[in-house]
Write a protein that holds these residues in place. Structure first.
Motif, mmCIF file in Angstrom:
data_model
loop_
_atom_site.group_PDB
_atom_site.id
_atom_site.type_symbol
_atom_site.label_atom_id
_atom_site.label_comp_id
_atom_site.label_asym_id
_atom_site.label_seq_id
_atom_site.Cartn_x
_atom_site.Cartn_y
_atom_site.Cartn_z
ATOM 1 N N TYR A 10 0.897 -1.078 0.088
ATOM 2 C CA TYR A 10 0.118 0.054 -0.071
ATOM 3 C C TYR A 10 0.751 1.207 -0.226
ATOM 4 O O TYR A 10 1.538 1.526 0.890
ATOM 5 C CB TYR A 10 -0.904 -0.019 1.175
ATOM 6 C CG TYR A 10 -2.116 0.777 1.072
ATOM 7 C CD1 TYR A 10 -3.087 0.669 0.108
ATOM 8 C CD2 TYR A 10 -2.321 2.123 2.180
ATOM 9 C CE1 TYR A 10 -4.226 1.373 0.133
ATOM 10 C CE2 TYR A 10 -3.601 2.668 2.001
ATOM 11 C CZ TYR A 10 -4.284 2.271 1.195
ATOM 12 O OH TYR A 10 -5.639 3.049 1.111
ATOM 13 N N GLY A 43 -6.645 3.406 -3.549
ATOM 14 C CA GLY A 43 -6.832 3.156 -2.309
ATOM 15 C C GLY A 43 -8.173 3.459 -1.688
ATOM 16 O O GLY A 43 -8.802 3.033 -0.893
ATOM 17 N N PHE A 60 -10.480 0.682 -0.914
ATOM 18 C CA PHE A 60 -10.347 -0.123 0.765
ATOM 19 C C PHE A 60 -10.460 0.663 1.894
ATOM 20 O O PHE A 60 -10.298 0.290 2.904
ATOM 21 C CB PHE A 60 -8.822 -0.441 0.568
ATOM 22 C CG PHE A 60 -8.310 -1.186 -0.361
ATOM 23 C CD1 PHE A 60 -8.693 -2.771 -0.525
ATOM 24 C CD2 PHE A 60 -7.649 -0.810 -1.449
ATOM 25 C CE1 PHE A 60 -8.128 -3.397 -1.683
ATOM 26 C CE2 PHE A 60 -7.277 -1.309 -2.861
ATOM 27 C CZ PHE A 60 -7.584 -2.914 -2.801
ATOM 28 N N HIS A 62 -3.108 6.998 -1.725
ATOM 29 C CA HIS A 62 -2.477 5.496 -1.769
ATOM 30 C C HIS A 62 -3.068 4.660 -3.008
ATOM 31 O O HIS A 62 -3.968 4.862 -3.188
ATOM 32 C CB HIS A 62 -3.011 4.929 -0.396
ATOM 33 C CG HIS A 62 -1.986 5.401 0.772
ATOM 34 N ND1 HIS A 62 -2.414 6.542 1.313
ATOM 35 C CD2 HIS A 62 -0.718 4.958 1.265
ATOM 36 C CE1 HIS A 62 -1.396 6.900 2.427
ATOM 37 N NE2 HIS A 62 -0.672 5.874 2.297
ATOM 38 N N ARG A 89 -2.561 0.062 -4.186
ATOM 39 C CA ARG A 89 -2.414 -0.800 -3.856
ATOM 40 C C ARG A 89 -1.760 -1.854 -4.898
ATOM 41 O O ARG A 89 -2.390 -1.897 -6.015
ATOM 42 C CB ARG A 89 -3.522 -1.625 -3.268
ATOM 43 C CG ARG A 89 -3.033 -3.108 -2.563
ATOM 44 C CD ARG A 89 -4.111 -3.743 -1.885
ATOM 45 N NE ARG A 89 -5.035 -4.835 -3.050
ATOM 46 C CZ ARG A 89 -5.626 -5.441 -2.688
ATOM 47 N NH1 ARG A 89 -5.765 -6.055 -1.646
ATOM 48 N NH2 ARG A 89 -6.187 -6.377 -3.883
#
Length: 79
Positions: A11, A39, A42, A50, A52
């Protein structure tokens, strides 16, 4: 390089690119054929900063993806 102690994911904060996570992911897949997940898929805390990376394929495919990522960063003036 960092070798994860477990799991298949990293991440990563991409805020230094000047792009939000969604833009970074779309540009990477559109321009370099490398798929990473923003991100925002999530959660909400820092999610727009962010992405992943999933390491769930062969070593050869991972190496190709990393080379394409390196080229993207160079082309975008970030390396």
């Amino acid at each position: 390089p960092f070798v994860p102690g477990g799991g298949f994911f990293l991440y990563v904060d991409v805020s230094h690119t000047g792009m939000d996570a969604e833009t970074f992911c779309w540009r990477l897949v559109d321009e370099y054929k490398v798929a990473v997940t923003p991100g925002t898929d999530f959660g909400t805390i820092g999610a727009t900063q962010h992405v992943r990376f999933a390491f769930t394929t062969s070593a050869e495919q991972i190496e190709l993806g990393l080379e394409r990522l390196r080229q993207a960063l160079i082309d975008w003036g970030l390396s």
